[in-house]
Design an enzyme around this catalytic site. Structure first.
Site, PDB file in Angstrom:
ATOM      1  N   ASP A   1      26.941  35.576  33.670  1.00 55.71           N
ATOM      2  CA  ASP A   1      27.161  36.414  34.853  1.00 55.71           C
ATOM      3  C   ASP A   1      27.316  37.886  34.491  1.00 55.71           C
ATOM      4  O   ASP A   1      27.650  38.713  35.330  1.00 55.71           O
ATOM      5  CB  ASP A   1      28.380  35.930  35.638  1.00 55.71           C
ATOM      6  CG  ASP A   1      29.664  35.928  34.819  1.00 55.71           C
ATOM      7  OD1 ASP A   1      29.637  36.394  33.657  1.00 55.71           O
ATOM      8  OD2 ASP A   1      30.702  35.453  35.324  1.00 55.71           O
TER       9      ASP A   1
ATOM     10  N   ASP B   1      39.740  39.747  22.809  1.00 58.73           N
ATOM     11  CA  ASP B   1      40.574  38.970  23.723  1.00 58.73           C
ATOM     12  C   ASP B   1      41.263  37.807  23.020  1.00 58.73           C
ATOM     13  O   ASP B   1      40.981  37.500  21.865  1.00 58.73           O
ATOM     14  CB  ASP B   1      39.739  38.446  24.904  1.00 58.73           C
ATOM     15  CG  ASP B   1      38.349  37.990  24.475  1.00 58.73           C
ATOM     16  OD1 ASP B   1      38.223  37.473  23.349  1.00 58.73           O
ATOM     17  OD2 ASP B   1      37.391  38.155  25.253  1.00 58.73           O
TER      18      ASP B   1
ATOM     19  N   HIS C   1      29.492  39.219  32.282  1.00 59.79           N
ATOM     20  CA  HIS C   1      30.828  39.716  31.942  1.00 59.79           C
ATOM     21  C   HIS C   1      30.921  40.022  30.452  1.00 59.79           C
ATOM     22  O   HIS C   1      30.255  39.390  29.636  1.00 59.79           O
ATOM     23  CB  HIS C   1      31.921  38.730  32.368  1.00 59.79           C
ATOM     24  CG  HIS C   1      32.039  37.504  31.504  1.00 59.79           C
ATOM     25  ND1 HIS C   1      31.520  36.284  31.868  1.00 59.79           N
ATOM     26  CD2 HIS C   1      32.639  37.308  30.304  1.00 59.79           C
ATOM     27  CE1 HIS C   1      31.791  35.389  30.932  1.00 59.79           C
ATOM     28  NE2 HIS C   1      32.461  35.993  29.965  1.00 59.79           N
TER      29      HIS C   1
ATOM     30  N   GLU D   1      35.527  39.687  34.081  1.00 58.74           N
ATOM     31  CA  GLU D   1      34.634  38.888  34.905  1.00 58.74           C
ATOM     32  C   GLU D   1      34.176  39.665  36.137  1.00 58.74           C
ATOM     33  O   GLU D   1      34.667  40.753  36.414  1.00 58.74           O
ATOM     34  CB  GLU D   1      35.349  37.592  35.281  1.00 58.74           C
ATOM     35  CG  GLU D   1      35.683  36.746  34.051  1.00 58.74           C
ATOM     36  CD  GLU D   1      36.500  35.523  34.374  1.00 58.74           C
ATOM     37  OE1 GLU D   1      37.328  35.588  35.313  1.00 58.74           O
ATOM     38  OE2 GLU D   1      36.322  34.496  33.695  1.00 58.74           O
TER      39      GLU D   1
END
Length: 267
Positions: A140, A71, A142, A147
């Site tokens: 979380d 990314d 991701h 996400e």
């Protein structure tokens, strides 16, 4: 799916680096390039340091390696200290013998994000696909910037970052959330799933619940790394702290396989 449990973050980095070296040397011996998918963030830093050490010791060459990063922030200058381009060159690429032409990082400053993402997928395909995708995860669950709520069939695209991610990344921008980019270009969950192998690094007790959800719960778009349960060759490498939420029998089972797993990275 495999779970490698090491004592601490340093040993996670050591195992991961040794596995990467093993895969590169196997490919090189067969006259092939190894195509790597690579992450940024604090978790893989130890692995990069170990890989640099192996390179300096003459154990490995990166001349026959191609890389694709996961990314990059949108509208953050490439030379900004917190761009992922800067991160990769400062912490890894500048210290090894990789050919710059074989390094691929998404361009977050392009005027046509959709075209950039389509071209990235095309370049991955032209390279023969990714042999080993290395990744980390957020608290979380991701992976990359996929996400909670992201499609498990997603491919490289632009994503708007949620408040939790922006706050978590503020530490890299002097604690000022107003300086954190609100969008990023990211590979999709399916982009990662298409790799021949996936290796996920998880360290720290703050990632323990995410690891539990990733391997002991069902597959869910609310924990995108859980999709790796369906991958034909996925490996999670965790330290003891990251296993705190796992069932005792899960930990016992995978620890019982550690001698075999360590034999795979002996050189």
């Amino acid at each position: 799916m495999k779970l490698i449990i090491e004592e601490n973050a340093d040993k996670v980095a050591e195992f991961a680096a040794r596995y990467v070296v093993t895969k590169i040397n196997e490919a090189t011996e067969n006259g092939k390039y190894l195509v790597l998918g690579l992450p940024t963030g604090s978790t893989p830093l130890g692995m990069y340091k170990k890989l640099i050490e192996f390179y300096n010791a003459g154990v490995i060459s990166f001349e026959k390696v191609k890389t694709f990063n996961m990314d990059e922030y949108v509208d953050l200058p490439r030379d900004h200290t917190e761009s992922y381009h800067s991160f990769m060159f400062d912490n890894f690429f500048r210290h090894i013998d990789i050919n710059p032409a074989n390094i691929h990082i998404l361009d977050g400053n392009t005027s046509d994000h959709e075209k950039e993402c389509e071209e990235y997928e095309r370049k991955i395909k032209e390279s023969g696909g990714i042999d080993l995708f290395v990744g980390g995860i957020g608290p979380d669950g991701h992976i990359a910037f996929n996400e909670p709520g992201s499609s498990l069939a997603s491919r490289t695209r632009i994503k708007t970052l949620n408040e939790d991610t922006i706050q978590a990344n503020a530490r890299f921008f002097g604690g000022d959330i107003t300086k954190v980019p609100t969008q990023a270009l990211t590979v999709g969950v399916q982009t990662v799933m298409d790799a021949r192998e996936v290796m996920i690094l998880i360290t720290g007790s703050h990632k323990a619940l995410a690891l539990h959800q990733a391997i002991e719960c069902g597959i869910s778009h609310m924990c995108t790394v859980s999709a790796m349960q369906m991958h034909r060759c996925a490996t999670f490498i965790a330290d003891e702290d990251a296993t705190l939420e796992l069932k005792v029998k899960t930990v016992k089972y995978f620890k019982g396989l550690m001698n075999h797993h360590r034999s795979l990275v002996m050189f």
